[in-house]
Design a protein around this motif. Sequence first.
Motif, PDB file in Angstrom:
ATOM      1  N   ALA A  15     -58.205  15.521  43.103  1.00  0.00           N
ATOM      2  CA  ALA A  15     -59.513  15.699  42.464  1.00  0.00           C
ATOM      3  C   ALA A  15     -60.044  14.387  41.882  1.00  0.00           C
ATOM      4  O   ALA A  15     -61.190  14.321  41.448  1.00  0.00           O
ATOM      5  CB  ALA A  15     -59.425  16.765  41.376  1.00  0.00           C
ATOM      6  N   GLY A  16     -59.190  13.355  41.842  1.00  0.00           N
ATOM      7  CA  GLY A  16     -59.626  12.051  41.345  1.00  0.00           C
ATOM      8  C   GLY A  16     -59.650  11.923  39.846  1.00  0.00           C
ATOM      9  O   GLY A  16     -60.333  11.051  39.304  1.00  0.00           O
ATOM     10  N   THR A  17     -58.878  12.766  39.132  1.00  0.00           N
ATOM     11  CA  THR A  17     -58.911  12.736  37.667  1.00  0.00           C
ATOM     12  C   THR A  17     -57.684  12.085  37.032  1.00  0.00           C
ATOM     13  O   THR A  17     -57.607  11.990  35.810  1.00  0.00           O
ATOM     14  CB  THR A  17     -59.070  14.167  37.109  1.00  0.00           C
ATOM     15  OG1 THR A  17     -57.963  14.954  37.521  1.00  0.00           O
ATOM     16  CG2 THR A  17     -60.381  14.803  37.577  1.00  0.00           C
ATOM     17  N   VAL A  18     -56.726  11.643  37.852  1.00  0.00           N
ATOM     18  CA  VAL A  18     -55.513  11.011  37.333  1.00  0.00           C
ATOM     19  C   VAL A  18     -55.618   9.506  37.567  1.00  0.00           C
ATOM     20  O   VAL A  18     -55.900   9.056  38.682  1.00  0.00           O
ATOM     21  CB  VAL A  18     -54.245  11.573  38.002  1.00  0.00           C
ATOM     22  CG1 VAL A  18     -52.994  10.930  37.412  1.00  0.00           C
ATOM     23  CG2 VAL A  18     -54.190  13.090  37.865  1.00  0.00           C
ATOM     24  N   PHE A  19     -55.359   8.745  36.510  1.00  0.00           N
ATOM     25  CA  PHE A  19     -55.487   7.294  36.563  1.00  0.00           C
ATOM     26  C   PHE A  19     -54.156   6.653  36.179  1.00  0.00           C
ATOM     27  O   PHE A  19     -53.442   7.157  35.320  1.00  0.00           O
ATOM     28  CB  PHE A  19     -56.592   6.831  35.616  1.00  0.00           C
ATOM     29  CG  PHE A  19     -57.926   7.435  35.957  1.00  0.00           C
ATOM     30  CD1 PHE A  19     -58.781   6.802  36.840  1.00  0.00           C
ATOM     31  CD2 PHE A  19     -58.311   8.659  35.423  1.00  0.00           C
ATOM     32  CE1 PHE A  19     -60.002   7.375  37.187  1.00  0.00           C
ATOM     33  CE2 PHE A  19     -59.526   9.237  35.755  1.00  0.00           C
ATOM     34  CZ  PHE A  19     -60.380   8.585  36.638  1.00  0.00           C
ATOM     35  N   MET A  20     -53.863   5.535  36.835  1.00  0.00           N
ATOM     36  CA  MET A  20     -52.609   4.833  36.611  1.00  0.00           C
ATOM     37  C   MET A  20     -52.895   3.472  35.989  1.00  0.00           C
ATOM     38  O   MET A  20     -53.828   2.773  36.411  1.00  0.00           O
ATOM     39  CB  MET A  20     -51.873   4.634  37.939  1.00  0.00           C
ATOM     40  CG  MET A  20     -51.664   5.925  38.732  1.00  0.00           C
ATOM     41  SD  MET A  20     -50.581   7.108  37.932  1.00  0.00           S
ATOM     42  CE  MET A  20     -48.993   6.468  38.410  1.00  0.00           C
ATOM     43  N   LEU A  21     -52.079   3.099  35.023  1.00  0.00           N
ATOM     44  CA  LEU A  21     -52.121   1.762  34.442  1.00  0.00           C
ATOM     45  C   LEU A  21     -50.990   0.987  35.100  1.00  0.00           C
ATOM     46  O   LEU A  21     -49.819   1.356  34.964  1.00  0.00           O
ATOM     47  CB  LEU A  21     -51.937   1.827  32.929  1.00  0.00           C
ATOM     48  CG  LEU A  21     -51.861   0.479  32.231  1.00  0.00           C
ATOM     49  CD1 LEU A  21     -53.157  -0.317  32.416  1.00  0.00           C
ATOM     50  CD2 LEU A  21     -51.555   0.674  30.746  1.00  0.00           C
ATOM     51  N   ARG A  22     -51.349  -0.052  35.833  1.00  0.00           N
ATOM     52  CA  ARG A  22     -50.352  -0.801  36.599  1.00  0.00           C
ATOM     53  C   ARG A  22     -50.236  -2.227  36.059  1.00  0.00           C
ATOM     54  O   ARG A  22     -51.225  -2.887  35.779  1.00  0.00           O
ATOM     55  CB  ARG A  22     -50.719  -0.794  38.069  1.00  0.00           C
ATOM     56  CG  ARG A  22     -50.910   0.633  38.606  1.00  0.00           C
ATOM     57  CD  ARG A  22     -50.764   0.694  40.092  1.00  0.00           C
ATOM     58  NE  ARG A  22     -51.257   1.932  40.674  1.00  0.00           N
ATOM     59  CZ  ARG A  22     -50.509   2.989  40.946  1.00  0.00           C
ATOM     60  NH1 ARG A  22     -49.232   2.992  40.664  1.00  0.00           N
ATOM     61  NH2 ARG A  22     -51.045   4.070  41.505  1.00  0.00           N
ATOM     62  N   ASP A  23     -48.990  -2.654  35.962  1.00  0.00           N
ATOM     63  CA  ASP A  23     -48.651  -4.002  35.545  1.00  0.00           C
ATOM     64  C   ASP A  23     -47.946  -4.640  36.737  1.00  0.00           C
ATOM     65  O   ASP A  23     -46.736  -4.475  36.909  1.00  0.00           O
ATOM     66  CB  ASP A  23     -47.739  -3.944  34.319  1.00  0.00           C
ATOM     67  CG  ASP A  23     -47.395  -5.318  33.771  1.00  0.00           C
ATOM     68  OD1 ASP A  23     -48.041  -6.309  34.170  1.00  0.00           O
ATOM     69  OD2 ASP A  23     -46.464  -5.395  32.942  1.00  0.00           O
ATOM     70  N   GLY A  24     -48.714  -5.289  37.586  1.00  0.00           N
ATOM     71  CA  GLY A  24     -48.152  -5.777  38.844  1.00  0.00           C
ATOM     72  C   GLY A  24     -47.747  -4.587  39.694  1.00  0.00           C
ATOM     73  O   GLY A  24     -48.548  -3.695  39.954  1.00  0.00           O
ATOM     74  N   HIS A  25     -46.487  -4.546  40.096  1.00  0.00           N
ATOM     75  CA  HIS A  25     -45.990  -3.432  40.909  1.00  0.00           C
ATOM     76  C   HIS A  25     -45.366  -2.325  40.066  1.00  0.00           C
ATOM     77  O   HIS A  25     -44.823  -1.363  40.604  1.00  0.00           O
ATOM     78  CB  HIS A  25     -44.979  -3.934  41.938  1.00  0.00           C
ATOM     79  CG  HIS A  25     -45.587  -4.845  42.949  1.00  0.00           C
ATOM     80  ND1 HIS A  25     -46.474  -4.405  43.906  1.00  0.00           N
ATOM     81  CD2 HIS A  25     -45.470  -6.181  43.129  1.00  0.00           C
ATOM     82  CE1 HIS A  25     -46.861  -5.414  44.649  1.00  0.00           C
ATOM     83  NE2 HIS A  25     -46.270  -6.517  44.193  1.00  0.00           N
ATOM     84  N   THR A  26     -45.438  -2.455  38.744  1.00  0.00           N
ATOM     85  CA  THR A  26     -44.852  -1.469  37.839  1.00  0.00           C
ATOM     86  C   THR A  26     -45.949  -0.593  37.256  1.00  0.00           C
ATOM     87  O   THR A  26     -47.018  -1.082  36.880  1.00  0.00           O
ATOM     88  CB  THR A  26     -44.108  -2.181  36.693  1.00  0.00           C
ATOM     89  OG1 THR A  26     -43.125  -3.049  37.261  1.00  0.00           O
ATOM     90  CG2 THR A  26     -43.439  -1.196  35.764  1.00  0.00           C
TER      91      THR A  26
END
Length: 189
Positions: free
Chosen positions: A48-59
């Motif tokens: 649904a496009g409602t989940v967001f990820m905080l990425r630090d490089g590949h982590t």
Amino acid sequence: MIITHAEPHDVSKLLSFREEAAAWLRGLSSDQWSRPYPADKLLATIEAGTVFMLRDGHTTAGTITLTPEAEEGLWTQEELAEPSMFINKLTVAREYSGQDLGGRLLNWAGDRAHRAGAQWIRLDAWTTNERLQRYYLEHGFTYVRTVREGTAVNGGPRVSGWLAQRAARAADHGFTDYTPAPALLPHAA
């Protein structure tokens, strides 16, 4: 750090985040998130496009769900008539604790909601987790009420009915946002 939409392959990472958080919470004598979250429901929110990820490089450092859909039975019809977005499943990896990434994710959510025309960002927190409730109050949320009656979406008793809100507003969260601009809410002013 960057913000991206979650992708279907992130399901396992999100489930492990939840397990990690549940274990940490058990250490604090909380039963929050003690029930496993269904992978199919998680996949549906990703799609649904409602989940967001905080990425630090590949982590992956954290995640937040931001949706215009309120959980049934929590908010009044008057509140639901106000343009709002709802925060769910805010989680930061334990290795990133102490950096206020959760607070910055809340600011990001408020900024995104503001750009979508929302008046409020709202959330429901675990009813017995006073530490989490204080966290949200310290991050500018105002307590609305606690809903104890009814049942949760998964059919169990309502355990996440502590409601809070804060004004949606532009914010400098410090993340690079790689997601498209949010769609305007239907009844945004």
